[in-house]
Design a protein around this motif. Structure first.
Motif, PDB file in Angstrom:
ATOM      1  N   MET A  68      43.639  52.805  47.906  1.00  0.00           N
ATOM      2  CA  MET A  68      44.043  51.419  47.665  1.00  0.00           C
ATOM      3  C   MET A  68      44.724  50.796  48.882  1.00  0.00           C
ATOM      4  O   MET A  68      44.899  49.580  48.927  1.00  0.00           O
ATOM      5  N   LEU A  69      45.123  51.622  49.822  1.00  0.00           N
ATOM      6  CA  LEU A  69      45.883  51.136  50.969  1.00  0.00           C
ATOM      7  C   LEU A  69      44.973  50.495  52.001  1.00  0.00           C
ATOM      8  O   LEU A  69      43.763  50.659  51.980  1.00  0.00           O
ATOM      9  N   VAL A  89      39.778  46.064  46.039  1.00  0.00           N
ATOM     10  CA  VAL A  89      40.133  47.446  45.718  1.00  0.00           C
ATOM     11  C   VAL A  89      39.466  47.812  44.396  1.00  0.00           C
ATOM     12  O   VAL A  89      39.549  47.058  43.419  1.00  0.00           O
ATOM     13  N   SER A  90      38.793  48.962  44.383  1.00  0.00           N
ATOM     14  CA  SER A  90      38.240  49.481  43.129  1.00  0.00           C
ATOM     15  C   SER A  90      39.370  50.135  42.349  1.00  0.00           C
ATOM     16  O   SER A  90      40.192  50.853  42.924  1.00  0.00           O
ATOM     17  N   ARG A 144      35.204  38.052  38.598  1.00  0.00           N
ATOM     18  CA  ARG A 144      36.324  38.291  37.675  1.00  0.00           C
ATOM     19  C   ARG A 144      37.026  39.552  38.146  1.00  0.00           C
ATOM     20  O   ARG A 144      36.376  40.580  38.370  1.00  0.00           O
ATOM     21  N   PHE A 145      38.356  39.489  38.271  1.00  0.00           N
ATOM     22  CA  PHE A 145      39.091  40.589  38.883  1.00  0.00           C
ATOM     23  C   PHE A 145      40.566  40.508  38.516  1.00  0.00           C
ATOM     24  O   PHE A 145      41.062  39.456  38.093  1.00  0.00           O
ATOM     25  N   LEU A 146      41.250  41.618  38.699  1.00  0.00           N
ATOM     26  CA  LEU A 146      42.701  41.638  38.545  1.00  0.00           C
ATOM     27  C   LEU A 146      43.343  41.229  39.864  1.00  0.00           C
ATOM     28  O   LEU A 146      42.760  41.423  40.940  1.00  0.00           O
ATOM     29  N   PHE A 201      37.421  47.508  36.450  1.00  0.00           N
ATOM     30  CA  PHE A 201      37.822  46.299  37.160  1.00  0.00           C
ATOM     31  C   PHE A 201      37.933  46.578  38.645  1.00  0.00           C
ATOM     32  O   PHE A 201      38.207  47.702  39.055  1.00  0.00           O
ATOM     33  N   SER A 202      37.798  45.518  39.421  1.00  0.00           N
ATOM     34  CA  SER A 202      38.202  45.520  40.817  1.00  0.00           C
ATOM     35  C   SER A 202      39.415  44.614  40.894  1.00  0.00           C
ATOM     36  O   SER A 202      39.697  43.847  39.966  1.00  0.00           O
TER      37      SER A 202
END
Length: 187
Positions: free
Chosen positions: A143-144, A150-151, A43-45, A3-4
């Motif tokens: 992630m920062l 963000v991967s 589609r992503f979180l 997910f990304s």
């Protein structure tokens, strides 16, 4: 599954996961200097961020969602989202017509619209599924930063709950957004 994640202010992520809204207006992160925000994934979180979250730019009914970061050093991903509709809005009046359908106030919409002297915004209508158990990950240096996408690590296991908005309500919202943008009836 890989997910990304889309970074968005925590208050807005909470509102999306609770079904208080399904609309987000975006311009892009500070580090997205070239073309600004683009929808790289359908589609992503949802990645709640507290960095730069500005209470003065949230509409009053979303103010109660403001909170300090409950898990410093971790990201807690509460929901999965899927883009239903995507609009590039090049009229400030059209962008402001969506104010009551999403979390930002008029001043924030206008500021984002004019950010970097490029007058436009993206509006996304999302179908959102809260996760049955929020996914907690250690926040890594990768992630920062002020970026939108963000991967995430591979092989994440997520289980979806019921959609935040019932299908009928989402259909009505999609029609309303399209109408306010002057695009006629939803096909």
């Amino acid at each position: 599954m890989t997910f990304s994640a889309l970074k968005e202010w925590d208050a807005q992520v909470q509102a999306l996961a609770r079904g208080q809204t399904a609309v987000v207006v975006r311009k892009g992160g500070i580090l997205e200097t070239h073309g600004g925000f683009e929808v790289e994934h359908r589609r992503f979180l949802l990645y709640p961020t507290f960095l730069h979250q500005n209470p003065a730019e949230l509409r009053g009914d979303f103010q109660p969602l403001l909170r300090p970061d409950p898990s410093p050093g971790q990201i807690v991903l509460p929901a999965l989202a899927e883009v239903q509709d995507l609009y590039k809005i090049e009229s400030l009046d059209a962008a402001l017509a969506l104010e009551d359908l999403q979390a930002l106030n008029a001043g924030a919409i206008e500021r984002r619209f004019h950010y970097r002297q490029r007058p436009w915004l993206h509006a996304l209508v999302l179908r959102v599924w809260p996760l049955t158990s929020p996914l907690a990950l250690e926040e890594t240096p990768e992630m920062l930063g002020c970026v939108s996408w963000v991967s995430l690590p591979e092989n994440l296991d997520v289980e979806l709950g019921a959609p935040s908005l019932p299908e009928a309500d989402l259909t009505v919202l999609r029609k309303e957004v399209k109408s306010r943008l002057g695009l006629g009836a939803l096909q």
